[in-house]
Write an enzyme that holds these catalytic residues in place. Structure first.
Site, PDB file in Angstrom:
ATOM      1  N   ASP A 315       0.839  -1.184   0.000  1.00 45.29           N
ATOM      2  CA  ASP A 315       0.000   0.000   0.000  1.00 45.29           C
ATOM      3  C   ASP A 315       0.887   1.251   0.000  1.00 45.29           C
ATOM      4  OD1 ASP A 315      -2.739   1.178   0.477  1.00 45.29           O
ATOM      5  OD2 ASP A 315      -1.730   1.922   2.272  1.00 45.29           O
ATOM      6  N   GLU A 350       1.559  -0.616  -5.140  1.00 49.24           N
ATOM      7  CA  GLU A 350       0.626   0.453  -5.444  1.00 49.24           C
ATOM      8  C   GLU A 350       1.518   1.685  -5.626  1.00 49.24           C
ATOM      9  OE1 GLU A 350      -3.447   2.355  -3.629  1.00 49.24           O
ATOM     10  OE2 GLU A 350      -1.731   2.174  -2.288  1.00 49.24           O
TER      11      GLU A 350
END
Length: 605
Positions: A315, A350
């Protein structure tokens, strides 16, 4: 370098924790509510203590004393019970409480205690069950099975439920090659949620990077290991979504739960001492600090070695390469590549955060995969009618404008997706033009403002057959486009059968019917359509791994297309084919007819 965490060896159990600026650290052992404190011994930046005997199953935490000067990054408060950053098991979930942030208020009754883990032989570390070009299935562990009618009530919402035969059967029907589990390590609610009667339902607010959340995985490491084994037995890999960019201790008004009370230098600070917030979550872990990188590497190694997971999705991954600016040659990349365990695992970034220069799509290591939001946006804009077919062709062919030409024998690094946990569901993309996040308690200000979405009829309406047919036509067109694309593809759980969040595009705090997958109400016809797309893709999987070797573009009249053809105004149709040992798979995309069609021709002997 001495091991951090807990080690059992011989006739003793050793506890070691990093707290370089503390004046004193105590190991706190618990028997029910009774606490016994043991002074630890400093060894450089670390504190250690060996106690006699095998203390497997003992509950423990730490307290640290030192200067209290938050303006200078010193948050030592011996009244705060602190969770071991290397804990792998906790006795309870984290709860948000104002006492966590009040100096001098004791928190032993509300902070989880770590549990000394039992020794267990690690499972065999086989090559990842992951195939580039395959289908990654992103799911929220709790929301995915909370309403599943075939999963026993006591299992619903847990990691163990993913090993239930009904769940495995669905994953196999969809031809899933790997599940990507949204965070399953222990997290705490953001402090604004409890007053609103809400909770964090996604887990992107971790405190203990190596400890499984007791609510999602009550059986701890054993439960995760057994679930991974069950998925592996069906040929399905397991990827963990890891949040290494910040912790739930948040900004300067947040609580003292672990790192803040032990080693606040783990967080990135500006020259004036203010916390850097490249995450939008109040703080940012400082990956220029070797101790932070060591914690992240240890966490990944733990899940790979102890639980046999196949890889990780990161993330806000640019944070891992900040020091403070993004560096494509950041130390963490070399350390992962040099690690005998982690170098064999799948890594997915990401590739954006909200800090300066935070959009880094295409700039991660050559053997990493990356979420490709340009695929999402350009495919949506094409079917909405405001993007040309040339851009679509580029996305279908692996986004060479982003990732560059493929090196010999390499596979496309793009992870193509149409929707993810963050944003509209796929069905809501064709039913809502605007977000409807009123249930989040932030006056509909949170979540993405631009979704490249559209609707037929009244937003969210479900009582007009023609409107519903038009929406399904658009869904099939977009799904067909996704499954026809070069690179790895990702589908978020439920999008294969029309899951809706009723226009909420930021359901992180909706642990209820808004965020749970509705199995009873699913669209079986759409589900079967997607299963057919998956079957065709798996038959020709090698063809989708790299476009240059297998793909050709043709105009409707049969001639090979050129860039000029792609950029011709008003062009609404695209024809191309993938070839391989199995034969040829030809696709046609027609925007006017709202369809993606495919014809397979088996190879002739």
């Amino acid at each position: 370098m001495s091991p951090l965490g807990v080690e059992i060896g011989g006739d003793a159990t050793r506890f070691t924790v990093r707290a370089p600026l503390a004046d004193m650290v105590w190991l706190c052992l618990f028997s029910g509510a009774e606490e016994t404190r043991h002074a630890m011994v400093r060894q450089g930046p670390e504190w250690t203590l060996a106690l006699p005997g095998n203390l497997t199953g003992a509950h423990y935490g730490y307290r640290a004393a030192g200067e209290w000067a938050p303006e200078r990054g010193l948050w030592f408060d011996p009244a705060k019970l602190l969770v071991d950053p290397r804990a792998v098991e906790l006795d309870r979930r984290f709860v948000q409480d104002q006492r966590l942030a009040v100096h001098g208020e004791d928190t032993a009754d509300i902070v989880p205690r770590a549990v000394v883990p039992a020794a267990a032989p690690p499972p065999a570390l086989d090559p990842p069950r992951f195939r580039t070009g395959g289908l990654v299935y992103e799911l929220n562990v709790r929301g995915f099975t909370r309403l599943h009618p075939d999963v026993p009530e006591h299992m619903r919402g847990t990691v163990a439920a993913l090993a239930h035969p009904a769940v495995l059967a669905h994953l196999k029907k969809m031809h899933v090659t790997a599940v990507e589990l949204m965070p399953i390590v222990a997290w705490v609610d953001e402090r604004h949620l409890p007053p609103l009667g809400l909770v964090n339902a996604w887990g992107y607010n971790p405190v203990a990077m190596m400890a499984l959340d007791p609510g999602l995985c009550p059986g701890g490491v054993t439960e995760l290991r057994n679930t991974v084994a069950a998925l592996h037995a069906e040929g399905i890999g397991v990827l963990l979504d890891m949040v290494f960019n910040h912790t739930g201790e948040s900004d300067g008004l947040g609580g003292i739960l672990s790192l803040r009370g032990l080693d606040n230098g783990a967080y990135a600070h500006a020259p004036d001492g203010a916390l850097i917030n490249d995450t939008g979550c109040g703080n940012t872990l400082d990956f220029a600090n070797p101790a932070v990188r060591r914690l992240a590497l240890d966490a990944m190694r733990h899940f790979a070695s102890a639980c046999a997971v196949d890889g990780f999705r990161f993330d806000l991954a640019p944070v891992m390469a900040r020091g403070p600016g993004f560096d494509p040659a950041a130390p963490i990349f070399a350390e992962i590549a040099a690690d005998p365990v982690l170098s064999t695992r799948v890594m997915i970034a990401e590739p954006w955060d909200i800090g300066p220069g935070g959009y880094q799509l295409g700039n991660f290591p050559a053997n990493w995969l990356e979420w490709n939001d340009r695929f999402r946006d350009d495919v949506r804009r094409f079917w909405r009618g405001d993007e040309g077919i040339g851009k679509l062709a580029t996305r279908l062919a692996g986004s060479s404008d982003v990732f560059g030409p493929l090196a010999p024998h390499s596979a496309c690094r793009s992870v193509n997706f149409l929707a993810a946990h963050d944003g509209f569901t796929l069905a809501d993309t064709v039913a809502y033009e605007r977000r409807h996040n009123w249930a989040n308690g932030e006056n509909n200000r949170d979540g993405h403002g631009e979704n490249f979405s559209w609707n037929h009829g009244v937003e969210g309406s479900t009582d007009d057959a023609a409107v519903l047919a038009a929406r399904k036509s658009d869904l099939k067109a977009m799904l067909g486009t996704l499954f026809a694309s070069t690179g790895t593809i990702m589908l978020t759980a439920g999008d294969e059968f029309g899951r809706t969040q009723h226009g909420n595009n930021n359901a992180y705090c909706q642990d209820n019917a808004i965020g749970w997958v509705d199995w009873e109400g699913r669209d079986h016809e759409l589900e079967d359509y997607v299963a057919g797309l998956g079957a065709a893709r798996m038959t020709y999987l090698a063809a989708f791994q790299r476009f240059e070797d297998h793909g050709t573009w043709h105009a409707p009249d049969g001639r090979e297309m050129t860039v000029a053809d792609w950029e011709r105004p008003g062009e609404n149709r695209l024809d191309w084919a993938y070839t391989g040992a199995e034969g040829t798979l030809s696709f046609t995309i027609d925007r006017q007819e709202r369809r993606v069609s495919a014809i397979a021709r088996a190879a002739t002997a």
